[in-house]
Design a protein around this motif. Structure first.
Motif, short mmCIF file in Angstrom:
data_model
loop_
_atom_site.label_atom_id
_atom_site.label_comp_id
_atom_site.label_asym_id
_atom_site.label_seq_id
_atom_site.Cartn_x
_atom_site.Cartn_y
_atom_site.Cartn_z
N MET A 40 0.62 -1.17 -0.02
CA MET A 40 0.00 0.02 0.01
C MET A 40 0.93 1.17 -0.11
N GLY A 41 0.66 2.33 -1.07
CA GLY A 41 1.32 3.59 -1.00
C GLY A 41 2.70 3.39 -1.50
N GLN A 42 3.10 2.17 -1.82
CA GLN A 42 4.50 2.16 -2.36
C GLN A 42 4.83 2.26 -3.88
N ASP A 43 6.00 2.74 -4.21
CA ASP A 43 6.01 2.94 -5.71
C ASP A 43 6.95 1.25 -5.97
N VAL A 44 6.06 0.45 -6.49
CA VAL A 44 6.58 -1.01 -6.90
C VAL A 44 7.18 -1.18 -8.15
N ILE A 45 8.11 -1.91 -8.24
CA ILE A 45 8.76 -2.34 -9.47
C ILE A 45 8.67 -4.05 -9.28
N VAL A 46 7.76 -4.70 -10.08
CA VAL A 46 8.07 -6.29 -10.25
C VAL A 46 9.24 -6.47 -11.24
N VAL A 47 10.04 -7.51 -10.66
CA VAL A 47 11.19 -7.83 -11.27
C VAL A 47 11.10 -9.24 -11.62
N GLU A 48 11.14 -9.74 -12.84
CA GLU A 48 10.99 -10.91 -13.40
C GLU A 48 12.21 -11.14 -14.49
N ASP A 49 12.26 -12.64 -14.51
CA ASP A 49 13.40 -13.09 -15.40
C ASP A 49 13.00 -12.97 -16.96
N ILE A 50 11.68 -13.45 -17.21
CA ILE A 50 11.31 -13.45 -18.49
C ILE A 50 9.65 -13.45 -18.62
N VAL A 51 9.22 -12.80 -19.44
CA VAL A 51 7.82 -12.90 -19.86
C VAL A 51 7.64 -13.70 -21.15
N ASP A 52 7.02 -14.70 -20.97
CA ASP A 52 6.57 -15.75 -22.19
C ASP A 52 5.20 -15.34 -22.57
N THR A 53 4.27 -16.08 -22.12
CA THR A 53 2.87 -15.93 -22.27
C THR A 53 2.30 -14.90 -21.79
N GLY A 54 2.97 -14.59 -20.57
CA GLY A 54 2.23 -13.30 -19.84
C GLY A 54 1.57 -13.48 -19.08
N ILE A 55 1.10 -14.90 -18.55
CA ILE A 55 0.26 -15.16 -17.52
C ILE A 55 0.92 -14.90 -16.16
N THR A 56 1.96 -15.16 -16.10
CA THR A 56 2.66 -15.00 -14.78
C THR A 56 2.75 -13.61 -14.29
N THR A 57 3.19 -12.66 -15.07
CA THR A 57 3.22 -11.43 -14.76
C THR A 57 1.97 -10.83 -14.78
N ALA A 58 1.05 -11.07 -15.58
CA ALA A 58 -0.23 -10.53 -15.30
C ALA A 58 -0.86 -10.84 -14.21
N THR A 59 -0.58 -12.05 -13.68
CA THR A 59 -1.27 -12.63 -12.51
C THR A 59 -0.90 -11.59 -11.11
N VAL A 60 0.57 -11.43 -11.21
CA VAL A 60 1.38 -10.88 -10.22
C VAL A 60 0.93 -9.23 -10.18
N LEU A 61 0.78 -8.75 -11.34
CA LEU A 61 0.41 -7.23 -11.42
C LEU A 61 -0.78 -7.14 -11.07
N ASN A 62 -1.85 -7.85 -11.27
CA ASN A 62 -3.10 -7.87 -10.78
C ASN A 62 -3.27 -7.96 -9.40
N TYR A 63 -2.45 -8.99 -8.76
CA TYR A 63 -2.79 -9.29 -7.50
C TYR A 63 -2.10 -8.06 -6.86
N LEU A 64 -1.07 -7.43 -7.17
CA LEU A 64 -0.37 -6.31 -6.45
C LEU A 64 -1.25 -4.96 -6.46
N LYS A 65 -1.89 -4.91 -7.78
CA LYS A 65 -2.86 -3.62 -8.10
C LYS A 65 -3.81 -3.63 -7.21
N ASN A 66 -4.27 -4.79 -6.65
CA ASN A 66 -5.44 -4.81 -5.76
C ASN A 66 -4.94 -4.38 -4.39
N TYR A 67 -3.65 -4.25 -4.09
CA TYR A 67 -3.14 -3.58 -2.84
C TYR A 67 -2.92 -2.24 -2.66
#
Ligand code: IMP
Ligand code: MG
Length: 175
Positions: free
Chosen positions: A91-118
Motif C-alpha cells: 500500500m502506497g509504495q512505488d512498486v517494481i515487479v522484477v521478472e526473469d522472462i515474460v513468455d505467455t504473460g500469464i505469470t506477470t499479468a497474475t502478479v501485477l493484478n494481485y499487487l494492483k489490488n493492494y
C-alpha cells in the motif's frame, strides 16, 4: 538426445543491460523510494545484480512465488500465487515487479493484478527478457532488457527443471 546449450547473451552484454535498466529506474524514480518485488525463483540473480546498480533508495525487497512449469517446457496456462505479500507492505509504495522472462504473460499479468489490488502508489514491470512469440495475455513491460526468440532459455537464474540457473550467461537449450 543430449540437449545443447547455445549462448544467446554474454555476461558482458547482461552487465551493460543491467546497468542501463538501473539508470532508467534512477531517472524515473529520482527522490522516491522503491519496493522491488522479485518473482521467484528465476529473477533472483537479475534482482541481485540490479539492486547493486540502483542509486535510488530501495525501501524494501520482497519476493512472490508463483506456480511454474514444473519439469515441462510448456506452460500449463494457469498461474497460482503460492507465496504472496501482506497488503500493508504494498500500500502506497512505488512498486517494481522484477521478472526473469515474460513468455505467455500469464505469470506477470497474475502478479501485477494481485499487487494492483493492494493499492500501490505506482506499479511497473521490469523484466530481463521478453519472449513475445508466445504471448497469450498482453503485458506492458516498462523496463526491458532483451527480446529473445521463441526458444527455451536457461542461465542467469533461469532454469530447466531447476537445472542451469548457475550459468553466468544466457543460453538457448536445444535438442
Ligand atoms: P509466462 O507466465 O508464460 O509469461 O512465463 C513466465 C515464467 O515462465 C517465467 O517466470 C519463467 O520462470 C518461465 N519461463 C518462461 N519462458 C521460459 C524459458 O524459456 N526458460 C525457462 N523458464 C521460462
Ligand atoms: Mg519465473
Amino acid at each position: 538426445m543430449k540437449k545443447q546449450l547455445v549462448q544467446l547473451i554474454s555476461q558482458e552484454e547482461i552487465a551493460v543491460t543491467v546497468n542501463r535498466l538501473a539508470k532508467e529506474l534512477d531517472r524515473d524514480y529520482e527522490n522516491r523510494s522503491l519496493l522491488l518485488v522479485g518473482i521467484l525463483k528465476g529473477s533472483f540473480i537479475f534482482l541481485a545484480d540490479l539492486v547493486r546498480k540502483i542509486n535510488t533508495t530501495i525501501c524494501n525487497i520482497e519476493f512472490i512465488s508463483i506456480s511454474s512449469y514444473g519439469a515441462s517446457t510448456v506452460t500449463s496456462g494457469q498461474a497460482t500465487i503460492i507465496m504472496g505479500l501482506p497488503k500493508e507492505k504494498v500500500m502506497g509504495q512505488d512498486v517494481i515487479v522484477v521478472e526473469d522472462i515474460v513468455d505467455t504473460g500469464i505469470t506477470t499479468a497474475t502478479v501485477l493484478n494481485y499487487l494492483k489490488n493492494y493499492d500501490p502508489a505506482s506499479l511497473r514491470l521490469c523484466t530481463l527478457l521478453n519472449k513475445p512469440a508466445r504471448r497469450q495475455i498482453p503485458v506492458t513491460i516498462d523496463y526491458l532488457g532483451f527480446t529473445v526468440p521463441d526458444c527455451f532459455i536457461v542461465g542467469y537464474g533461469i532454469d530447466f527443471n531447476q537445472e542451469y540457473r548457475q550459468l553466468p550467461a544466457i543460453y538457448a537449450l536445444e535438442e
